[in-house]
Design a protein around this motif. Sequence first.
Motif, PDB file in Angstrom:
ATOM      1  N   GLN A   1      -5.503  14.599  49.963  1.00  0.00           N
ATOM      2  CA  GLN A   1      -6.698  14.198  50.708  1.00  0.00           C
ATOM      3  C   GLN A   1      -6.984  15.113  51.887  1.00  0.00           C
ATOM      4  OE1 GLN A   1      -5.623  10.070  51.607  1.00  0.00           O
ATOM      5  NE2 GLN A   1      -7.402   9.448  50.433  1.00  0.00           N
ATOM      6  N   VAL A   2      -5.913  15.600  52.514  1.00  0.00           N
ATOM      7  CA  VAL A   2      -6.061  16.481  53.673  1.00  0.00           C
ATOM      8  C   VAL A   2      -5.206  17.719  53.460  1.00  0.00           C
ATOM      9  CG1 VAL A   2      -5.656  16.740  56.151  1.00  0.00           C
ATOM     10  CG2 VAL A   2      -6.574  14.590  55.235  1.00  0.00           C
ATOM     11  N   GLN A   3      -5.763  18.862  53.779  1.00  0.00           N
ATOM     12  CA  GLN A   3      -5.019  20.112  53.679  1.00  0.00           C
ATOM     13  C   GLN A   3      -4.967  20.778  55.051  1.00  0.00           C
ATOM     14  OE1 GLN A   3      -7.992  19.737  51.625  1.00  0.00           O
ATOM     15  NE2 GLN A   3      -6.663  18.508  50.317  1.00  0.00           N
ATOM     16  N   LEU A   4      -3.808  21.365  55.332  1.00  0.00           N
ATOM     17  CA  LEU A   4      -3.636  22.160  56.544  1.00  0.00           C
ATOM     18  C   LEU A   4      -3.377  23.592  56.105  1.00  0.00           C
ATOM     19  CD1 LEU A   4      -1.316  19.927  58.768  1.00  0.00           C
ATOM     20  CD2 LEU A   4      -3.802  19.936  58.616  1.00  0.00           C
ATOM     21  N   VAL A   5      -4.202  24.501  56.579  1.00  0.00           N
ATOM     22  CA  VAL A   5      -4.069  25.901  56.201  1.00  0.00           C
ATOM     23  C   VAL A   5      -3.773  26.720  57.442  1.00  0.00           C
ATOM     24  CG1 VAL A   5      -5.187  27.894  55.170  1.00  0.00           C
ATOM     25  CG2 VAL A   5      -5.635  25.607  54.253  1.00  0.00           C
ATOM     26  N   GLU A   6      -2.634  27.366  57.428  1.00  0.00           N
ATOM     27  CA  GLU A   6      -2.194  28.154  58.566  1.00  0.00           C
ATOM     28  C   GLU A   6      -2.571  29.617  58.382  1.00  0.00           C
ATOM     29  OE1 GLU A   6       1.787  25.360  58.815  1.00  0.00           O
ATOM     30  OE2 GLU A   6       1.917  27.465  58.311  1.00  0.00           O
ATOM     31  N   SER A   7      -2.715  30.298  59.504  1.00  0.00           N
ATOM     32  CA  SER A   7      -2.929  31.742  59.486  1.00  0.00           C
ATOM     33  C   SER A   7      -2.286  32.334  60.728  1.00  0.00           C
ATOM     34  CB  SER A   7      -4.415  32.078  59.408  1.00  0.00           C
ATOM     35  OG  SER A   7      -5.109  31.557  60.515  1.00  0.00           O
ATOM     36  N   GLY A   8      -2.061  33.617  60.664  1.00  0.00           N
ATOM     37  CA  GLY A   8      -1.383  34.297  61.748  1.00  0.00           C
ATOM     38  C   GLY A   8       0.056  34.556  61.368  1.00  0.00           C
ATOM     39  N   GLY A   9       0.871  34.825  62.332  1.00  0.00           N
ATOM     40  CA  GLY A   9       2.261  35.150  62.068  1.00  0.00           C
ATOM     41  C   GLY A   9       2.415  36.608  61.703  1.00  0.00           C
ATOM     42  N   GLY A  10       3.635  36.996  61.385  1.00  0.00           N
ATOM     43  CA  GLY A  10       3.900  38.375  61.022  1.00  0.00           C
ATOM     44  C   GLY A  10       5.103  38.910  61.756  1.00  0.00           C
ATOM     45  N   LEU A  11       5.159  40.221  61.853  1.00  0.00           N
ATOM     46  CA  LEU A  11       6.288  40.929  62.475  1.00  0.00           C
ATOM     47  C   LEU A  11       5.840  41.522  63.801  1.00  0.00           C
ATOM     48  CD1 LEU A  11       9.146  42.202  62.332  1.00  0.00           C
ATOM     49  CD2 LEU A  11       8.093  44.106  61.071  1.00  0.00           C
ATOM     50  N   VAL A  12       6.652  41.316  64.823  1.00  0.00           N
ATOM     51  CA  VAL A  12       6.327  41.829  66.150  1.00  0.00           C
ATOM     52  C   VAL A  12       7.621  42.214  66.848  1.00  0.00           C
ATOM     53  CG1 VAL A  12       6.404  39.565  67.253  1.00  0.00           C
ATOM     54  CG2 VAL A  12       4.972  41.367  68.231  1.00  0.00           C
ATOM     55  N   GLY A  19      -0.466  35.056  67.554  1.00  0.00           N
ATOM     56  CA  GLY A  19      -1.192  33.802  67.589  1.00  0.00           C
ATOM     57  C   GLY A  19      -1.230  33.164  66.225  1.00  0.00           C
ATOM     58  N   LEU A  20      -1.031  31.876  66.187  1.00  0.00           N
ATOM     59  CA  LEU A  20      -1.099  31.104  64.950  1.00  0.00           C
ATOM     60  C   LEU A  20      -2.273  30.133  65.033  1.00  0.00           C
ATOM     61  CD1 LEU A  20       2.653  30.059  64.519  1.00  0.00           C
ATOM     62  CD2 LEU A  20       1.528  32.135  63.705  1.00  0.00           C
ATOM     63  N   SER A  21      -2.873  29.865  63.902  1.00  0.00           N
ATOM     64  CA  SER A  21      -3.892  28.829  63.845  1.00  0.00           C
ATOM     65  C   SER A  21      -3.676  27.987  62.599  1.00  0.00           C
ATOM     66  CB  SER A  21      -5.298  29.427  63.845  1.00  0.00           C
ATOM     67  OG  SER A  21      -5.499  30.228  62.698  1.00  0.00           O
ATOM     68  N   CYS A  22      -4.166  26.771  62.650  1.00  0.00           N
ATOM     69  CA  CYS A  22      -4.006  25.843  61.543  1.00  0.00           C
ATOM     70  C   CYS A  22      -5.245  24.965  61.477  1.00  0.00           C
ATOM     71  CB  CYS A  22      -2.755  24.993  61.753  1.00  0.00           C
ATOM     72  SG  CYS A  22      -2.533  23.669  60.559  1.00  0.00           S
ATOM     73  N   ALA A  23      -5.961  25.064  60.367  1.00  0.00           N
ATOM     74  CA  ALA A  23      -7.192  24.310  60.192  1.00  0.00           C
ATOM     75  C   ALA A  23      -6.986  23.183  59.195  1.00  0.00           C
ATOM     76  CB  ALA A  23      -8.307  25.225  59.711  1.00  0.00           C
ATOM     77  N   ALA A  24      -7.412  22.004  59.586  1.00  0.00           N
ATOM     78  CA  ALA A  24      -7.325  20.837  58.708  1.00  0.00           C
ATOM     79  C   ALA A  24      -8.665  20.583  58.041  1.00  0.00           C
ATOM     80  CB  ALA A  24      -6.898  19.615  59.510  1.00  0.00           C
ATOM     81  N   SER A  25      -8.604  20.192  56.778  1.00  0.00           N
ATOM     82  CA  SER A  25      -9.827  19.874  56.042  1.00  0.00           C
ATOM     83  C   SER A  25      -9.552  18.746  55.064  1.00  0.00           C
ATOM     84  CB  SER A  25     -10.345  21.104  55.302  1.00  0.00           C
ATOM     85  OG  SER A  25      -9.412  21.542  54.341  1.00  0.00           O
ATOM     86  N   GLY A  26     -10.623  18.091  54.624  1.00  0.00           N
ATOM     87  CA  GLY A  26     -10.482  16.991  53.678  1.00  0.00           C
ATOM     88  C   GLY A  26     -11.132  15.728  54.213  1.00  0.00           C
ATOM     89  N   ASN A  76     -11.249  20.810  63.907  1.00  0.00           N
ATOM     90  CA  ASN A  76      -9.992  20.270  63.385  1.00  0.00           C
ATOM     91  C   ASN A  76      -8.918  21.353  63.283  1.00  0.00           C
ATOM     92  OD1 ASN A  76     -11.039  17.664  63.073  1.00  0.00           O
ATOM     93  ND2 ASN A  76     -11.827  18.128  61.040  1.00  0.00           N
ATOM     94  N   THR A  77      -8.811  22.145  64.319  1.00  0.00           N
ATOM     95  CA  THR A  77      -7.918  23.294  64.309  1.00  0.00           C
ATOM     96  C   THR A  77      -6.992  23.262  65.516  1.00  0.00           C
ATOM     97  OG1 THR A  77      -9.559  24.640  63.138  1.00  0.00           O
ATOM     98  CG2 THR A  77      -7.813  25.812  64.280  1.00  0.00           C
ATOM     99  N   VAL A  78      -5.743  23.634  65.274  1.00  0.00           N
ATOM    100  CA  VAL A  78      -4.764  23.746  66.345  1.00  0.00           C
ATOM    101  C   VAL A  78      -4.280  25.191  66.394  1.00  0.00           C
ATOM    102  CG1 VAL A  78      -2.811  23.059  64.861  1.00  0.00           C
ATOM    103  CG2 VAL A  78      -2.662  22.758  67.341  1.00  0.00           C
ATOM    104  N   PHE A  79      -3.999  25.659  67.598  1.00  0.00           N
ATOM    105  CA  PHE A  79      -3.583  27.035  67.817  1.00  0.00           C
ATOM    106  C   PHE A  79      -2.239  27.072  68.536  1.00  0.00           C
ATOM    107  CE2 PHE A  79      -7.766  28.573  66.735  1.00  0.00           C
ATOM    108  CZ  PHE A  79      -8.622  27.584  67.188  1.00  0.00           C
TER     109      PHE A  79
END
Length: 122
Positions: A1-12, A19-26, A76-79
Amino acid sequence: QVQLVESGGGLVQAGGSLGLSCAASGRIFSINDMGWYRQAPGKQRELVAFITSGGDTNYVDSVKGRFTISRDNAKNTVFLQMNSLKPEDTAAYYCNANVRVGSFGYSRYDYWGQGTQVTVSS
């Protein structure tokens, strides 16, 4: 019913920022607390930071002063802004949201993102 899709991350490199972000939908009626957790290999998943719907925040001691959690309720996004990164911050990072679902929001569930890897080299 609800999906959380993350983005960001990597090697540093140590001392760098990510910075990370996470968007909720549904079928979202409203979102209560949102948070970020992390899990390093061989360790338990730990809460890094959370933010309430009203914007109150809390952090694990090890990231205080370096990480900042924020949210955009309209999207509906958290950072999670991570500064002064250290090798010990290396982990898979997961977002979490406590969501009231459906047309009337009678039910409430916890949802998780798929995880995004953060690797900090020394």
